[in-house]
Design a protein around this motif. Sequence first.
Motif, PDB file in Angstrom:
ATOM      1  N   UNK A 245      29.106  61.257  30.518  1.00  0.00           N
ATOM      2  CA  UNK A 245      29.617  61.069  31.874  1.00  0.00           C
ATOM      3  C   UNK A 245      29.050  59.782  32.403  1.00  0.00           C
ATOM      4  N   UNK A 246      28.202  59.810  33.453  1.00  0.00           N
ATOM      5  CA  UNK A 246      27.577  58.566  33.872  1.00  0.00           C
ATOM      6  C   UNK A 246      26.621  58.102  32.793  1.00  0.00           C
ATOM      7  N   UNK A 247      26.334  58.986  31.862  1.00  0.00           N
ATOM      8  CA  UNK A 247      25.535  58.615  30.700  1.00  0.00           C
ATOM      9  C   UNK A 247      26.285  59.136  29.483  1.00  0.00           C
ATOM     10  N   UNK A 248      27.388  58.439  29.157  1.00  0.00           N
ATOM     11  CA  UNK A 248      28.295  58.970  28.134  1.00  0.00           C
ATOM     12  C   UNK A 248      27.764  58.830  26.719  1.00  0.00           C
ATOM     13  N   UNK A 249      26.885  57.866  26.526  1.00  0.00           N
ATOM     14  CA  UNK A 249      26.526  57.518  25.162  1.00  0.00           C
ATOM     15  C   UNK A 249      25.050  57.774  24.890  1.00  0.00           C
ATOM     16  N   UNK A 250      24.544  58.861  25.450  1.00  0.00           N
ATOM     17  CA  UNK A 250      23.131  59.147  25.241  1.00  0.00           C
ATOM     18  C   UNK A 250      22.941  59.859  23.918  1.00  0.00           C
ATOM     19  N   UNK A 251      22.118  59.265  23.087  1.00  0.00           N
ATOM     20  CA  UNK A 251      21.818  59.915  21.822  1.00  0.00           C
ATOM     21  C   UNK A 251      20.404  60.460  21.911  1.00  0.00           C
ATOM     22  N   UNK A 252      20.259  61.751  21.808  1.00  0.00           N
ATOM     23  CA  UNK A 252      18.895  62.273  21.844  1.00  0.00           C
ATOM     24  C   UNK A 252      18.251  61.997  20.494  1.00  0.00           C
ATOM     25  N   UNK A 253      16.939  61.835  20.510  1.00  0.00           N
ATOM     26  CA  UNK A 253      16.259  61.349  19.313  1.00  0.00           C
ATOM     27  C   UNK A 253      15.664  62.482  18.466  1.00  0.00           C
ATOM     28  N   UNK A 254      15.738  63.710  19.000  1.00  0.00           N
ATOM     29  CA  UNK A 254      15.215  64.842  18.238  1.00  0.00           C
ATOM     30  C   UNK A 254      16.009  65.034  16.951  1.00  0.00           C
ATOM     31  N   UNK A 255      15.347  65.587  15.927  1.00  0.00           N
ATOM     32  CA  UNK A 255      16.064  65.762  14.667  1.00  0.00           C
ATOM     33  C   UNK A 255      16.526  67.206  14.565  1.00  0.00           C
ATOM     34  N   UNK A 256      17.615  67.513  15.184  1.00  0.00           N
ATOM     35  CA  UNK A 256      18.117  68.879  15.158  1.00  0.00           C
ATOM     36  C   UNK A 256      17.259  69.762  16.038  1.00  0.00           C
ATOM     37  N   UNK A 257      17.778  70.924  16.371  1.00  0.00           N
ATOM     38  CA  UNK A 257      17.052  71.802  17.276  1.00  0.00           C
ATOM     39  C   UNK A 257      16.117  72.698  16.466  1.00  0.00           C
TER      40      UNK A 257
ATOM     41  N   UNK B 122      15.588  61.351  28.120  1.00  0.00           N
ATOM     42  CA  UNK B 122      15.699  61.318  29.578  1.00  0.00           C
ATOM     43  C   UNK B 122      15.690  59.899  30.119  1.00  0.00           C
ATOM     44  N   UNK B 123      14.824  59.046  29.562  1.00  0.00           N
ATOM     45  CA  UNK B 123      14.797  57.653  30.034  1.00  0.00           C
ATOM     46  C   UNK B 123      16.180  57.034  29.841  1.00  0.00           C
ATOM     47  N   UNK B 124      16.757  57.262  28.656  1.00  0.00           N
ATOM     48  CA  UNK B 124      18.090  56.689  28.396  1.00  0.00           C
ATOM     49  C   UNK B 124      19.129  57.269  29.337  1.00  0.00           C
TER      50      UNK B 124
ATOM     51  N   UNK C 198      20.920  44.020  31.832  1.00  0.00           N
ATOM     52  CA  UNK C 198      21.431  42.651  31.832  1.00  0.00           C
ATOM     53  C   UNK C 198      21.596  42.086  30.422  1.00  0.00           C
ATOM     54  N   UNK C 199      20.783  42.575  29.480  1.00  0.00           N
ATOM     55  CA  UNK C 199      20.907  42.082  28.108  1.00  0.00           C
ATOM     56  C   UNK C 199      22.022  42.821  27.359  1.00  0.00           C
ATOM     57  N   UNK C 200      22.584  43.839  27.999  1.00  0.00           N
ATOM     58  CA  UNK C 200      23.654  44.588  27.348  1.00  0.00           C
ATOM     59  C   UNK C 200      23.140  45.695  26.442  1.00  0.00           C
ATOM     60  N   UNK C 201      21.818  45.870  26.405  1.00  0.00           N
ATOM     61  CA  UNK C 201      21.240  46.891  25.543  1.00  0.00           C
ATOM     62  C   UNK C 201      21.504  48.289  26.105  1.00  0.00           C
ATOM     63  N   UNK C 202      21.406  48.414  27.422  1.00  0.00           N
ATOM     64  CA  UNK C 202      21.666  49.710  28.056  1.00  0.00           C
ATOM     65  C   UNK C 202      23.121  49.795  28.469  1.00  0.00           C
ATOM     66  N   UNK C 203      23.673  50.993  28.409  1.00  0.00           N
ATOM     67  CA  UNK C 203      25.080  51.191  28.768  1.00  0.00           C
ATOM     68  C   UNK C 203      25.199  51.681  30.202  1.00  0.00           C
ATOM     69  N   UNK C 204      26.427  51.643  30.703  1.00  0.00           N
ATOM     70  CA  UNK C 204      26.754  52.300  31.965  1.00  0.00           C
ATOM     71  C   UNK C 204      28.135  52.905  31.760  1.00  0.00           C
ATOM     72  N   UNK C 205      28.580  53.724  32.700  1.00  0.00           N
ATOM     73  CA  UNK C 205      29.817  54.466  32.489  1.00  0.00           C
ATOM     74  C   UNK C 205      31.019  53.545  32.260  1.00  0.00           C
ATOM     75  N   UNK C 206      31.836  53.917  31.281  1.00  0.00           N
ATOM     76  CA  UNK C 206      33.019  53.128  30.929  1.00  0.00           C
ATOM     77  C   UNK C 206      33.972  52.940  32.114  1.00  0.00           C
TER      78      UNK C 206
END
Lengths: 94, 330
Positions: free
Chosen positions: B1-13, B50-52, B117-125
């Motif tokens: 959604x406002x964070x559409x491309x969040x990839x959590x870093x955990x390796x499976x639940x 969460x930071x992402x 500003x560097x384009x590393x972080x995303x925002x909603x499409x």
Amino acid sequence: MSNEWPLWEVFIRGQHGMAHRHVGSLHAPDAELAVNHARDVYTRRNEGVSIWVVKADDITASAPGEKGPLFEPANSKVYRHPTFFDIPDDVGRM
Amino acid sequence: MYAQEVKSTGKGVKSLDEMEPIERAFQEKVNAGIKIEPKDWMPEGYRKTLIRQISQHAHSEIVGQLPEGAWITRAPTLERKAILIAKVQDEAGHGLYLYCAAETLGVSRDQMTEQLLSGKAKYSSIFNYPTLTWADIGAIGWLVDGAAIMNQVPLQRCSFGPYSRAMIRVCKEESFHQRQGYDIMMKLCNGTQAQQEMAQDALNRWWQPSLMMFGPSDAQSVHSAQSMAWKIKQDTNDELRQKFVDQTVPQAKYLGLCVPDPDLKWNEEKGGYDFGEIDWEEFFEVVAGNGPCNADRMAARRKAWSDGAWFRDGLMAHAHKKQTRNVAAE
């Protein structure tokens, strides 16, 4: 980008005579501007009648690990609550 | 959604039994609905996710001011202009609440700004589409803020205290946004034929992008499971999207507008609407930076940041000088 404005914690007193309550934080160069920013960020809908700002660095907080030693002693002191005492109904309002 | 491309870093639940005692205690707190606070122990993956998520959400609020801000000078009446200014100011406020929530996790404001500003972080499409007419301002309030509310209401129950509290503030303010948008649409739909056509055209252009706001379909979003176990996320993308469609279609009917989807059909059995496949290729293109306005949005943010540098530095220098003087006077 090293010259970041310091972080301030913001406390607002609401309309009805309540104590100031923490509402969030913001960045500002000094205390005066922190109050001005707090007004814009946290009271756009008449949320308050008074603002406090405190530099986040100046706040000392209890550590999560101290939770037991700090707060558990109160658990056994149930007599601090009025409901601990049974007063007969016949006594009337107390 | 406002964070559409969040990839959590955990390796499976992990199951509770697979966890070290400290992580297990953390997960049990989450399961019991106890909020996690910044100084509490938390898995690194939880912190990073969460930071992402929170910073993407904040960036979206900030960049989201641009498409609407473009119409402040062209609002049709003084009242509409005042309302639009208030709405855009709210978006700035929402961005600030969220940046502060993210900062409690140990990332600095400047780091987040730099990542945007560097384009590393995303925002909603969604904010990479242009606002071509006044009706777009109506459509954004009605659809984009409507979709945002649908996402943000469950986030109020997020396991991380500062994010949850920021969401509570945001949700309180957001419903004004949606209503002012719908109000603009009602006015246009009760207007001349040209105004009605303008409203229909805005719906035609904003419908699909609004559905994309909920992110890729569940089949494609591999990271949902961990976020849901951590109660960072409460509903899946597809569940929220379905809810949004079911709520919005009757609102379009009331306006006398036609939802631009030939496959849209009430499904009695599931008690909701069936709707057509979303153009995911377009979505991933926009997220990758190739949408109609990505370059403009980033250019505007970079310009605002660099144009404001002398002002930020000047105020900081003034604060230092004042402080030194006060110390000398004592």
